[in-house]
Motif scaffolding. Structure first.
Motif, PDB file in Angstrom:
ATOM      1  N   ALA A 420       0.829  -1.203   0.000  1.00  0.00           N
ATOM      2  CA  ALA A 420       0.000   0.000   0.000  1.00  0.00           C
ATOM      3  C   ALA A 420       0.865   1.255   0.000  1.00  0.00           C
ATOM      4  O   ALA A 420       0.578   2.229  -0.705  1.00  0.00           O
ATOM      5  N   ARG A 421       1.955   1.227   0.793  1.00  0.00           N
ATOM      6  CA  ARG A 421       2.833   2.399   0.846  1.00  0.00           C
ATOM      7  C   ARG A 421       3.439   2.687  -0.528  1.00  0.00           C
ATOM      8  O   ARG A 421       3.647   3.846  -0.900  1.00  0.00           O
ATOM      9  N   ALA A 422       3.705   1.641  -1.297  1.00  0.00           N
ATOM     10  CA  ALA A 422       4.276   1.846  -2.630  1.00  0.00           C
ATOM     11  C   ALA A 422       3.374   2.724  -3.472  1.00  0.00           C
ATOM     12  O   ALA A 422       3.835   3.655  -4.147  1.00  0.00           O
ATOM     13  N   TRP A 423       2.074   2.464  -3.413  1.00  0.00           N
ATOM     14  CA  TRP A 423       1.149   3.248  -4.250  1.00  0.00           C
ATOM     15  C   TRP A 423       0.923   4.643  -3.682  1.00  0.00           C
ATOM     16  O   TRP A 423       0.662   5.591  -4.437  1.00  0.00           O
ATOM     17  N   ALA A 427       1.689   7.974  -5.789  1.00  0.00           N
ATOM     18  CA  ALA A 427       0.744   9.082  -5.918  1.00  0.00           C
ATOM     19  C   ALA A 427       1.401  10.407  -5.545  1.00  0.00           C
ATOM     20  O   ALA A 427       1.022  11.461  -6.072  1.00  0.00           O
ATOM     21  N   ARG A 428       2.386  10.372  -4.659  1.00  0.00           N
ATOM     22  CA  ARG A 428       3.120  11.587  -4.306  1.00  0.00           C
ATOM     23  C   ARG A 428       4.099  11.998  -5.406  1.00  0.00           C
ATOM     24  O   ARG A 428       4.605  13.119  -5.417  1.00  0.00           O
ATOM     25  N   GLY A 429       4.407  11.060  -6.310  1.00  0.00           N
ATOM     26  CA  GLY A 429       5.387  11.334  -7.342  1.00  0.00           C
ATOM     27  C   GLY A 429       6.760  10.777  -7.036  1.00  0.00           C
ATOM     28  O   GLY A 429       7.696  10.937  -7.822  1.00  0.00           O
ATOM     29  N   ASP A 430       6.907  10.091  -5.903  1.00  0.00           N
ATOM     30  CA  ASP A 430       8.189   9.508  -5.504  1.00  0.00           C
ATOM     31  C   ASP A 430       8.261   8.081  -6.061  1.00  0.00           C
ATOM     32  O   ASP A 430       8.045   7.097  -5.354  1.00  0.00           O
ATOM     33  N   LEU A 431       8.608   7.947  -7.336  1.00  0.00           N
ATOM     34  CA  LEU A 431       8.606   6.637  -7.978  1.00  0.00           C
ATOM     35  C   LEU A 431       9.738   5.750  -7.482  1.00  0.00           C
ATOM     36  O   LEU A 431       9.587   4.523  -7.418  1.00  0.00           O
ATOM     37  N   ASP A 432      10.887   6.353  -7.137  1.00  0.00           N
ATOM     38  CA  ASP A 432      11.984   5.538  -6.599  1.00  0.00           C
ATOM     39  C   ASP A 432      11.582   4.926  -5.264  1.00  0.00           C
ATOM     40  O   ASP A 432      11.808   3.736  -5.013  1.00  0.00           O
ATOM     41  N   GLY A 433      10.987   5.731  -4.393  1.00  0.00           N
ATOM     42  CA  GLY A 433      10.519   5.200  -3.115  1.00  0.00           C
ATOM     43  C   GLY A 433       9.417   4.175  -3.297  1.00  0.00           C
ATOM     44  O   GLY A 433       9.365   3.163  -2.582  1.00  0.00           O
ATOM     45  N   ALA A 434       8.536   4.417  -4.267  1.00  0.00           N
ATOM     46  CA  ALA A 434       7.455   3.468  -4.544  1.00  0.00           C
ATOM     47  C   ALA A 434       8.022   2.128  -4.977  1.00  0.00           C
ATOM     48  O   ALA A 434       7.562   1.064  -4.531  1.00  0.00           O
ATOM     49  N   LEU A 435       9.037   2.155  -5.836  1.00  0.00           N
ATOM     50  CA  LEU A 435       9.633   0.905  -6.312  1.00  0.00           C
ATOM     51  C   LEU A 435      10.320   0.164  -5.173  1.00  0.00           C
ATOM     52  O   LEU A 435      10.229  -1.069  -5.070  1.00  0.00           O
ATOM     53  N   ARG A 436      11.006   0.883  -4.287  1.00  0.00           N
ATOM     54  CA  ARG A 436      11.650   0.218  -3.153  1.00  0.00           C
ATOM     55  C   ARG A 436      10.622  -0.501  -2.278  1.00  0.00           C
ATOM     56  O   ARG A 436      10.838  -1.630  -1.843  1.00  0.00           O
ATOM     57  N   ASN A 586      13.207  22.287  -4.149  1.00  0.00           N
ATOM     58  CA  ASN A 586      14.227  21.772  -5.064  1.00  0.00           C
ATOM     59  C   ASN A 586      15.325  21.036  -4.304  1.00  0.00           C
ATOM     60  O   ASN A 586      15.829  19.999  -4.746  1.00  0.00           O
ATOM     61  N   ARG A 587      15.724  21.568  -3.155  1.00  0.00           N
ATOM     62  CA  ARG A 587      16.767  20.922  -2.356  1.00  0.00           C
ATOM     63  C   ARG A 587      16.305  19.542  -1.873  1.00  0.00           C
ATOM     64  O   ARG A 587      17.068  18.556  -1.934  1.00  0.00           O
ATOM     65  N   GLU A 588      15.044  19.456  -1.387  1.00  0.00           N
ATOM     66  CA  GLU A 588      14.529  18.169  -0.904  1.00  0.00           C
ATOM     67  C   GLU A 588      14.415  17.160  -2.035  1.00  0.00           C
ATOM     68  O   GLU A 588      14.694  15.966  -1.851  1.00  0.00           O
ATOM     69  N   ILE A 589      14.011  17.634  -3.224  1.00  0.00           N
ATOM     70  CA  ILE A 589      13.927  16.731  -4.376  1.00  0.00           C
ATOM     71  C   ILE A 589      15.315  16.223  -4.749  1.00  0.00           C
ATOM     72  O   ILE A 589      15.517  15.026  -5.021  1.00  0.00           O
ATOM     73  N   ALA A 590      16.287  17.127  -4.758  1.00  0.00           N
ATOM     74  CA  ALA A 590      17.654  16.746  -5.107  1.00  0.00           C
ATOM     75  C   ALA A 590      18.203  15.706  -4.129  1.00  0.00           C
ATOM     76  O   ALA A 590      18.839  14.722  -4.532  1.00  0.00           O
ATOM     77  N   GLN A 591      17.959  15.901  -2.827  1.00  0.00           N
ATOM     78  CA  GLN A 591      18.439  14.955  -1.827  1.00  0.00           C
ATOM     79  C   GLN A 591      17.764  13.594  -1.985  1.00  0.00           C
ATOM     80  O   GLN A 591      18.422  12.552  -1.873  1.00  0.00           O
ATOM     81  N   ARG A 592      16.466  13.602  -2.266  1.00  0.00           N
ATOM     82  CA  ARG A 592      15.739  12.342  -2.389  1.00  0.00           C
ATOM     83  C   ARG A 592      16.179  11.560  -3.621  1.00  0.00           C
ATOM     84  O   ARG A 592      16.280  10.331  -3.589  1.00  0.00           O
TER      85      ARG A 592
END
Length: 626
Positions: A420-423, A427-436, A586-592
């Motif tokens: 469930a967390r993956a989806w 939905a937040r746009g964090d596809l790398d986190g979703a895949l993990r 932008n900084r948070e996106i870059a770090q993630r």
């Protein structure tokens, strides 16, 4: 929402409206519209002549005893003395609407027939199907003076569209089916019941979806309709009707056979091949039960059939849903005990109801009915607050819709299910986190429901859907060799084709998934094909097919479908835009993402150029995340 008894929007009759408009505005002399009570004959006629100069007359039972009764307001003085004078008095009329023409007196009927056959006036005539009418009226279509259009009751699908238009949001399928079954296409009754259920708070909106629970509200209008339909009955007949209302379906041997024969002959009960008795209309039972005192109701309830093992029936239905889902048999869902308990707001003592609701939510999500999935999972949580599987299903379905608030709240209740967390992350746009998270779910026990292997089919396929098909193709192939049904093989083929970007194979997988009824998966596969095609025409065809399938998925916004709305963005640009839309700097996106801040800023500039906007706050709407 406005008062449900106010004038409703006109919808669901586009073809019929065009036919009638053409008849009264074109070269024809007009048309006769026939239909049963409540199907909307008069409303259709009113919509057809809206904005057109016309004259409207209505047949009534009282006016049927008067010569030219329906036309009295149009025939002054001696104009009503004869047919010829009446025709002369109406020479100025160019469009004439005759509503309820089956109730016209003979003189008015003859006038209508003469105008249709010999004059230049265009007529729109409505009659109630099955009711006796003057010979001059029936001759209009029997002698082919005017064509006849038979107006059938609204279908279940059109009823759902109408309810959604009136209520302003999606109406769950169970509720639509219930309204349609009870009203049978009678729009007057539908409007009455919608208003009554709203006033009783039985029809309410949960997570953006309307649902109706509990008994049918027996209003004065409902009582009048049932009383007219039942008519006069003697004491023995009423006793039997009340017994059936409390014990439906009643074994025929539990009541006096002569009484049952009389009731069946009058169309008040129906008796099936197994000699089980049911009331002929759903409203009969609610009205009869509402009119019985407590002691009588207790006595009649005591004669009802022994209750079957509802828990066992629920467990069997859940097993059937699960087996059907994993085999790919999701298109035909016959309502069972679970649906009836949910509809009646009963079965609260049954712990298996929450499991059933979770199963129905899961199957709805597979079918692409994400709003239905939200409704069923919310129903399960209403019965068992914090139910883990229902919470996980609600989180997935809400995430598929882009409803992050609901998705995250439900995720917090389900013990942080990685699937469930993956989806939610997707939905937040964090596809790398979703895949993990999807990989973690595939490696662990979370989301496992099939029980016939070490891997779960859909958990593995989620990894492919979220961008890493090459990591699960072999495991999906092994499942395809051992699982029954066609679905496992189709999902394995989809993942394999996605891994090598085989556009033709992806197109084939999309069609096979659509044939199985998994419309959301099919839409995603078609979107993958559009992205893989090198030929522009082939890509456009796949994209059009994906868009058509996506429109049937009740607003689903998975990463693959978002790509349909933003074909000019690269996957990385969509990912960065999604995170920016979720509120990250932008900084948070870059770090993630492990990028430089300059790279993030440059990619966002390209996104703004592609979308024609530089407003960060509108990114979610532009890329389909809001």
């Amino acid at each position: 929402m406005n008062d449900p008894r106010d004038r409703w929007p006109f919808c669901g009759r586009a073809e019929e409206l065009e036919t009638v408009r053409t008849a009264v505005r074109g070269v024809r002399r007009g048309v006769v519209v026939a239909g049963e009570a409540g199907v909307g004959r008069s409303r259709l006629a009113a919509e057809a002549v809206a904005g057109l100069a016309h004259v409207w007359v209505t047949g009534t039972r009282g006016g049927a005893t008067l010569r030219f009764g329906a036309f009295a307001h149009l025939l002054p003085g001696s104009a009503a003395d004869s047919l010829s004078r009446a025709v002369e008095a109406l020479r100025w009329v160019r469009v004439l609407v005759v509503d309820d023409a089956h109730l016209l007196d003979d003189a008015s009927a003859a006038l209508v027939h003469h105008l249709a056959a010999h004059d230049r006036v265009r007529l729109l005539v409505t009659v109630r199907a099955g009711d006796p009418a003057p010979e001059a009226v029936t001759a209009l279509w029997r002698r082919q003076v005017l064509p006849r259009l038979d107006l059938t009751p609204l279908s279940g699908h059109r009823t759902g569209e109408l309810l959604a238009s009136v209520l302003g949001a999606h109406v769950e399928e169970l509720t639509v089916r219930r309204f349609h079954r009870i009203c049978g296409g009678d729009l007057r009754l539908l409007r009455e019941l919608v208003a009554a259920t709203r006033e009783a708070s039985a029809l309410d909106r949960v997570h953006g979806v309307w649902r109706w629970r509990g008994e049918v509200p027996v209003t004065a209008t409902v009582r009048e309709l049932v009383s007219a339909a039942v008519g006069e009955v003697d004491d023995a007949e009423r006793e039997t009707l009340e017994l059936v209302a409390f014990a439906e379906p009643l074994a025929a041997g539990a009541a006096a056979v002569p009484v049952l024969e009389r009731l069946e002959a009058r169309g008040l009960v129906v008796i099936d091949d197994d000699l089980r008795v049911r009331l002929a209309h759903p409203l009969f039972g609610a009205t009869l039960r509402a009119g019985v005192g407590r002691l009588r109701a207790r006595r009649l309830s005591g004669t009802a059939r022994p209750p079957r093992d509802v828990g066992q029936a629920l467990a069997a239905q859940v097993a059937e849903l699960t087996a059907g889902g994993y085999a790919g048999n999701v298109t035909a869902l016959a309502p069972g005990v679970g649906e009836r308990l949910a509809e009646d707001d009963a079965g609260w003592e049954q712990p298996g109801m929450a499991d059933f609701c979770a199963g129905r939510a899961w199957l709805a999500r597979l079918r692409g009915e994400v709003r239905e999935a939200v409704a069923w999972s919310a129903e399960g949580m209403r019965r068992v607050p914090g139910h883990r599987v229902c919470s996980a299903e609600l989180s997935r379905a809400a995430a598929h819709m882009g409803d992050l608030r609901t998705a995250e709240e439900a995720l917090g209740r389900c013990g942080d299910d990685p699937s469930a967390r993956a989806w939610v992350l997707a939905a937040r746009g964090d596809l790398d986190g979703a895949l993990r998270c999807a990989l973690a779910a595939a490696e662990g026990d979370a989301g496992r429901a099939a029980g016939d292997g070490d891997d779960d089919l859909f958990v593995l396929h989620d990894v492919a859907r979220l961008g890493a098909p090459e990591l699960v193709t072999r495991r999906l192939d092994r499942l395809a060799e051992t699982m029954s049904g066609d679905l496992a093989a189709v999902l394995a083929d989809h993942a394999a084709a996605l891994a090598v970007r085989d556009a033709a194979a992806l197109d084939k997988a999309a069609r096979r998934l659509a044939d199985l009824g998994l419309l959301l998966h099919a839409a995603e596969a078609a979107a993958h094909a559009a992205d893989a095609h090198r030929d522009g025409r082939a890509a456009a065809a796949s994209r059009a097919y994906a868009s058509a399938l996506a429109r049937a998925c009740q607003g689903a916004r998975t990463p693959a479908l978002i790509g349909l709305a933003t074909p000019r963005l690269t996957p990385r640009q969509r990912q960065i835009a999604g995170l920016a839309a979720a509120g990250l700097t932008n900084r948070e996106i870059a770090q993630r993402l492990g990028l430089s801040i300059r790279t993030v800023a440059n990619q966002l500039c390209r996104v703004y150029e592609s979308l024609g906007s530089s407003d960060r706050s509108s990114l979610g709407r532009l890329i389909g995340l809001a």
